[in-house]
Enzyme design. Structure first.
Site, PDB file in Angstrom:
ATOM      1  N   ASP A 122     -14.109   1.393  15.272  1.00 43.03           N
ATOM      2  CA  ASP A 122     -12.970   2.172  14.776  1.00 43.03           C
ATOM      3  C   ASP A 122     -12.036   2.602  15.903  1.00 43.03           C
ATOM      4  OD1 ASP A 122     -11.470   3.559  12.748  1.00 43.03           O
ATOM      5  OD2 ASP A 122     -12.348   5.434  13.459  1.00 43.03           O
TER       6      ASP A 122
ATOM      7  N   ARG B 265      -0.764  -1.132  -6.281  1.00 45.53           N
ATOM      8  CA  ARG B 265      -1.336  -1.442  -7.595  1.00 45.53           C
ATOM      9  C   ARG B 265      -0.891  -0.458  -8.669  1.00 45.53           C
ATOM     10  NH1 ARG B 265      -7.449  -3.621  -7.633  1.00 45.53           N
ATOM     11  NH2 ARG B 265      -6.753  -3.877  -9.780  1.00 45.53           N
TER      12      ARG B 265
ATOM     13  N   SER C  32       0.882   5.533   3.916  1.00 41.11           N
ATOM     14  CA  SER C  32       2.277   5.522   3.513  1.00 41.11           C
ATOM     15  C   SER C  32       2.810   6.934   3.311  1.00 41.11           C
ATOM     16  CB  SER C  32       2.452   4.700   2.242  1.00 41.11           C
ATOM     17  OG  SER C  32       3.784   4.741   1.792  1.00 41.11           O
ATOM     18  N   ARG C  33       2.042   7.746   2.601  1.00 35.27           N
ATOM     19  CA  ARG C  33       2.509   9.098   2.279  1.00 35.27           C
ATOM     20  C   ARG C  33       2.588   9.983   3.522  1.00 35.27           C
ATOM     21  NH1 ARG C  33      -1.037  11.663  -0.196  1.00 35.27           N
ATOM     22  NH2 ARG C  33       0.289  13.190  -1.254  1.00 35.27           N
TER      23      ARG C  33
ATOM     24  N   LYS D 124       2.950   5.854  20.795  1.00 39.35           N
ATOM     25  CA  LYS D 124       3.025   7.234  21.302  1.00 39.35           C
ATOM     26  C   LYS D 124       3.863   7.286  22.574  1.00 39.35           C
ATOM     27  CE  LYS D 124      -1.450   8.736  19.430  1.00 39.35           C
ATOM     28  NZ  LYS D 124      -0.954   9.846  18.616  1.00 39.35           N
TER      29      LYS D 124
ATOM     30  N   HIS E  13      -1.324   1.974  16.539  1.00 43.48           N
ATOM     31  CA  HIS E  13      -0.332   3.057  16.554  1.00 43.48           C
ATOM     32  C   HIS E  13      -0.353   3.855  17.858  1.00 43.48           C
ATOM     33  CE1 HIS E  13      -3.751   5.578  15.061  1.00 43.48           C
ATOM     34  NE2 HIS E  13      -3.137   6.512  15.771  1.00 43.48           N
TER      35      HIS E  13
ATOM     36  N   GLY F 219       0.820  -1.217   0.000  1.00 40.91           N
ATOM     37  CA  GLY F 219       0.000   0.000   0.000  1.00 40.91           C
ATOM     38  C   GLY F 219       0.850   1.261   0.000  1.00 40.91           C
TER      39      GLY F 219
ATOM     40  N   HIS G  71      -7.831   1.224  20.120  1.00 42.00           N
ATOM     41  CA  HIS G  71      -7.092   2.234  20.876  1.00 42.00           C
ATOM     42  C   HIS G  71      -7.568   2.349  22.323  1.00 42.00           C
ATOM     43  CE1 HIS G  71      -5.639   3.087  16.983  1.00 42.00           C
ATOM     44  NE2 HIS G  71      -6.538   3.970  16.621  1.00 42.00           N
TER      45      HIS G  71
ATOM     46  N   THR H 167       1.564   3.576  -2.055  1.00 37.48           N
ATOM     47  CA  THR H 167       1.124   4.834  -2.652  1.00 37.48           C
ATOM     48  C   THR H 167      -0.087   5.408  -1.917  1.00 37.48           C
ATOM     49  OG1 THR H 167      -0.300   3.655  -4.231  1.00 37.48           O
ATOM     50  CG2 THR H 167       1.949   4.185  -4.946  1.00 37.48           C
TER      51      THR H 167
END
Length: 486
Positions: free
Chosen positions: A236, A51, A23-24, A183, A179, A17, A241, A19
């Site tokens: 979510d 892809r 990732s960005r 922290k 994630h 993944g 979390h 792109t």
């Protein structure tokens, strides 16, 4: 659980993944920062796949643009950025085509010095991707895999994914990512509890009245409409979390600071969660309002179709063990709330007798506030006497004792969570990752809540964007004589 594996750094990392938005925004900037600070080997090979039909140069141009856009100004270094993107190699891959995995494996070459895979892909492609990796010989004993959520939508689908993973990787090779665990302030929660004699003797039902955990967001859908409407706030945010924060707050002291010991204690807490009662939850959905002084649309208007998905949830939870008997844990999370905030509030019991009452002194029970974002601090609210002559009476006032982590460690580089998690994946350290047993215990608790909603045909109550949720959330705590820490 198995003992923690011996550490061995990988010589190659593979990003799926590559792109995409994650990732960005996070992964490429994190790898750049680790490279700039020489925390990863200059010989580490970085392969990326998605892809998109790009070649190396096309992907490097995209990666450089992402660094320009998402790196903080103080971390941008043109020479370093150019050197970093030259380390990136890109191979297009369609997960539905088994032959593409063979091309990927050929491009990577030998993995005898270790391969770390970061898998961020659509849930529908999960099993196909794992099959392709196995067929291509990219799942051997020298390979480990990091799994980004969502890892299922309920206990059954989570188990299906875990079984698919287990066909290719052992639990010691599997790094499930939350994630929040990367922290710094979350990690400091462990230091606060287990490196200070001051707190741990007080960390129980003997002295604590209740605990609040809040993760509030001011944003709406932000391009995640399809995913979010199928998930909602409970799946979510609460399932991962918030329950991880609860487990770290409530767990017993581990024997050692390592993955096995810490995760053993967390899973005990998660398995001790009492099923939530019918009057112990509130759900809501935001309508139009104003956030930071700017008008915003309601959820239905943003989504552009009818929906009963909850964008807010508040829960009264209990951990049924000796340490926490009778102590409620109030959990609250939602979108388009009044302020962006993640925090844990420990409310201590009042002193048993106020010796200042006859002289007019009013005592407020102590609170410990652990703020995770946007600021990072630990604040203990204590009572102090106002200076002055006391003829008219004694005046007591609540004052803060602050530890600002931002200021206390101002000379230290503040790292985003994915920098730490990627480095630990490469270094084979599972301490800040989630075990399968934890994930399944979390889903079991959450599934019971959703079953209750289905039985009651629960409909989210409306709340205005920019508020703190539906009025029922206030009633949830006020029935116990408690107010949310707003």
């Amino acid at each position: 659980m198995q003992p923690a594996p011996a550490r061995r750094h990988s010589n190659t990392i593979l990003l799926f993944g590559a792109t995409g938005d994650l990732s960005r925004r996070m992964l490429l900037p994190s790898l750049y920062a680790l490279s700039l600070d020489r925390l990863i080997s200059p010989d580490l090979r970085i392969f990326c796949t998605a892809r998109s039909s790009l070649d190396d140069e096309g992907f490097r141009a995209m990666a450089y643009a992402a660094l320009e856009e998402f790196l903080p100004e103080g971390r941008k270094n043109e020479v370093g950025m150019k050197a970093f993107v030259e380390r990136l190699h890109y191979q297009p891959l369609d997960a539905t085509k088994i032959e593409d995995f063979g091309l990927l494996a050929a491009r990577i070459g030998s993995i005898s010095d270790g391969l770390s895979i970061f898998l961020s892909t659509a849930p529908s492609l999960f099993e196909a991707t794992l099959r392709g990796l196995k067929e291509a010989g990219l799942t051997g004993q020298d390979v480990r895999i990091g799994l980004e959520k969502p890892l299922g939508t309920d206990l059954a689908s989570s188990r299906q994914i875990n079984e698919a993973v287990a066909q290719a990787f052992t639990e010691a090779q599997t790094f499930r990512i939350d994630h929040y665990l990367g922290k710094e302030t979350v990690q400091n929660l462990l230091a606060l509890r287990f490196a200070n004699m001051l707190f741990e003797p007080l960390w129980s039902a003997q002295t604590i009245e209740h605990i609040q955990i809040t993760i509030s967001e001011t944003v709406g859908l932000e391009g995640r409409a399809d995913f979010y409407d199928g998930a909602g706030a409970l799946r979510d945010m609460v399932q991962n979390h918030m329950l991880q924060l609860l487990a770290l707050t409530a767990m017993e002291p581990p024997a050692e600071f390592n993955a096995s010991a810490i995760r053993d204690e967390k899973v005990k807490v998660l398995r001790s969660l009492r099923p939530v009662g019918e009057q112990e939850w509130v759900i809501g959905q935001y309508g139009a309002g104003a956030v930071d002084g700017q008008p915003v649309k309601g959820y239905i208007e943003e989504l552009e179709k009818p929906s009963r998905t909850e964008t807010f949830v508040a829960i009264k939870a209990h951990v049924d063990n000796w340490r926490w008997h009778g102590v409620p844990f109030y959990l609250r999370t939602g979108k388009r709330l009044g302020e962006r905030r993640s925090e844990i509030v420990i409310q201590f019991k009042p002193v048993p007798h106020n010796i200042f009452a006859a002289r007019g002194g009013q005592v407020v029970a102590n609170r410990l506030i652990i703020r995770l974002q946007p600021e990072e601090y630990v604040r203990l609210l204590v009572m102090a006497k106002e200076p002055g002559i006391d003829e008219a009476g004694i005046v007591l006032r609540e004052v803060p004792l602050d530890l600002s982590l931002t200021h206390a460690f101002s000379g230290t580089v503040r790292r985003i969570a994915y920098e730490r998690l990627l480095l630990d994946l490469i270094a084979n350290d599972q301490t800040l990752f989630v075990h399968r047993d934890e994930v399944e215990a979390q889903w079991q608790w959450v599934d019971a809540i959703r079953a209750q909603w289905d039985k009651a045909q629960a409909t989210p109550k409306g709340y205005g964007a920019g508020s703190w949720g539906p009025t029922g959330a206030i009633a949830l705590t006020e029935r116990d004589g408690v107010s949310w820490h707003d």
